[in-house]
Design a protein around this motif. Structure first.
Motif, PDB file in Angstrom:
ATOM      1  N   THR A   1     -12.276  -9.449  37.571  1.00  0.00           N
ATOM      2  CA  THR A   1     -12.959 -10.322  36.480  1.00  0.00           C
ATOM      3  C   THR A   1     -12.260 -10.119  35.210  1.00  0.00           C
TER       4      THR A   1
ATOM      5  N   PHE B   1     -10.582 -13.631  33.500  1.00  0.00           N
ATOM      6  CA  PHE B   1     -10.650 -13.883  32.049  1.00  0.00           C
ATOM      7  C   PHE B   1      -9.352 -14.065  31.575  1.00  0.00           C
TER       8      PHE B   1
ATOM      9  N   VAL C   1     -18.080 -12.964  27.312  1.00  0.00           N
ATOM     10  CA  VAL C   1     -17.849 -14.331  27.231  1.00  0.00           C
ATOM     11  C   VAL C   1     -18.482 -15.184  26.401  1.00  0.00           C
TER      12      VAL C   1
ATOM     13  N   THR D   1     -18.340 -10.319  30.974  1.00  0.00           N
ATOM     14  CA  THR D   1     -17.130 -10.697  32.148  1.00  0.00           C
ATOM     15  C   THR D   1     -17.925 -10.161  33.578  1.00  0.00           C
TER      16      THR D   1
ATOM     17  N   SER E   1     -19.953 -12.760  36.228  1.00  0.00           N
ATOM     18  CA  SER E   1     -19.084 -13.270  37.092  1.00  0.00           C
ATOM     19  C   SER E   1     -19.479 -13.805  38.484  1.00  0.00           C
TER      20      SER E   1
END
Length: 339
Positions: free
Chosen positions: A4, A8, A272, A285, A289
């Protein structure tokens, strides 16, 4: 490192590539009615980005696709909550692309003038709204406990968000002027160099205000370093422009945008899309995800094809690296249809 976090970081790189490359495209489009004194000079400006503008737009498509696959909750909330500004950006990009393709189809001044206006507006709208969108992502938007956006369009137009839009607008104008000074010769080159310094001073003020505000509210030690380096790069680029060293000036604005975007994502991580509601839930994240299996497959595909795409785009810029001047522009000819 968790996948993850890797994705990102990859999405951050995609946005850096988009803003650095499409940023000077937007700047050239906005400067079309400012720097060009006749149609031949306007064609010079358009030809500086003619071979690359459509390739530069691919970065945002890949960034959107990567977000959809790696962080589906982020994608869903983002595109539902930011529907109107993203729709306006999409329409502007479509109109801008049509203008590049259709401008030379008729030998008519009014025809070309209308398409030139389309290029200007199609470059200005995304330059402003991308900054507004990212400012809202950083500061937080109304997301409830079900991870749904519950705000409206006007909730996105805060003073902080508008300052973010002004910053991206001025940065792209400066970046575009630096690119024109690097890619052209003759009077256009000199006008672009002078304008880059004047607009760049305003961009520096807006960037310091916005990035400083961001650092105070959501920043980290890593973002502070990135913001400081971005400011130093912008100042170095403006100094190089004053010395008429166009290559280093363009490198300066390129680095400033890259470091600024990196700093924004560093300030955002591990969120996020943070929530602005007291009882809401932020998207991170982790909770936004896709599955580990999906991320694994995506990582393998990215490792194979990303170097190929980067090599092809680098080759394109190398092929079209020479300066363009008025004497390189042939007599305009209109495309006519046969009965």
């Amino acid at each position: 490192m968790e996948l993850t976090t890797v994705w990102f970081g990859l999405i951050t790189v995609l946005w850096i590539g988009y803003f650095c490359l499409e940023g000077f495209d937007f700047g050239v489009g906005m400067l079309l009615p400012v720097l060009a004194e006749d149609d031949t000079e306007r064609r010079v400006l358009i030809n500086t980005i003619g071979p690359v503008w459509d390739g530069n737009e691919v970065w945002v498509l890949v960034a959107g696709g990567a977000t959809f696959a790696a962080f589906p909750e982020w994608y869903a909330t983002l595109f539902s909550g930011f529907y109107m500004p993203l729709l306006l950006i999409l329409v502007a990009l479509i109109v801008r692309g049509l203008a590049f393709e259709y401008r030379a189809k008729r030998d008519d001044d009014a025809w070309r003038r209308n398409w030139d206006i389309s290029i200007f507006v199609g470059s200005l709208v995304p330059s402003l709204l991308w900054g507004v969108a990212f400012a809202n992502i950083l500061r937080g938007v109304p997301i409830d406990s079900d991870l749904e956006y519950v705000g409206g369009f006007f909730d996105l137009l805060s003073p902080y968000a508008l300052l973010g839009g002004l910053m991206t607008l001025l940065l792209f104008l400066t970046h575009g002027a630096m690119f024109i000074a690097l890619k052209t010769d003759g009077p256009v080159r000199h006008r672009a160099g002078r304008l880059a310094v004047r607009v760049g001073a305003g961009a520096a003020v807006a960037a310091v205000l916005f990035l400083g505000w961001t650092q105070l509210e959501t920043g980290s030690a890593a973002s502070a370093v990135a913001f400081a380096l971005a400011a130093a790069s912008l100042l170095a680029g403006l100094h190089a422009a004053l010395q008429r060293r166009e290559g280093w000036a363009f490198v300066g604005t390129f680095a400033a945008i890259a470091l600024g975007v990196a700093g924004l994502f560093l300030a955002l991580f591990p969120d996020v899309m943070p929530t602005s509601l007291a009882g809401g839930a932020s998207l991170t994240t982790s909770n936004a995800s896709a599955t580990h299996y999906t991320l694994t497959i995506m990582t393998v595909v990215a490792a194979i094809f990303t170097p190929v795409v980067l090599a092809y785009q680098a080759w394109t810029y190398w092929v079209f690296r020479k300066r363009i001047a008025v004497h390189h522009i042939p007599q305009a000819t209109a495309v006519t249809s046969r009965a």
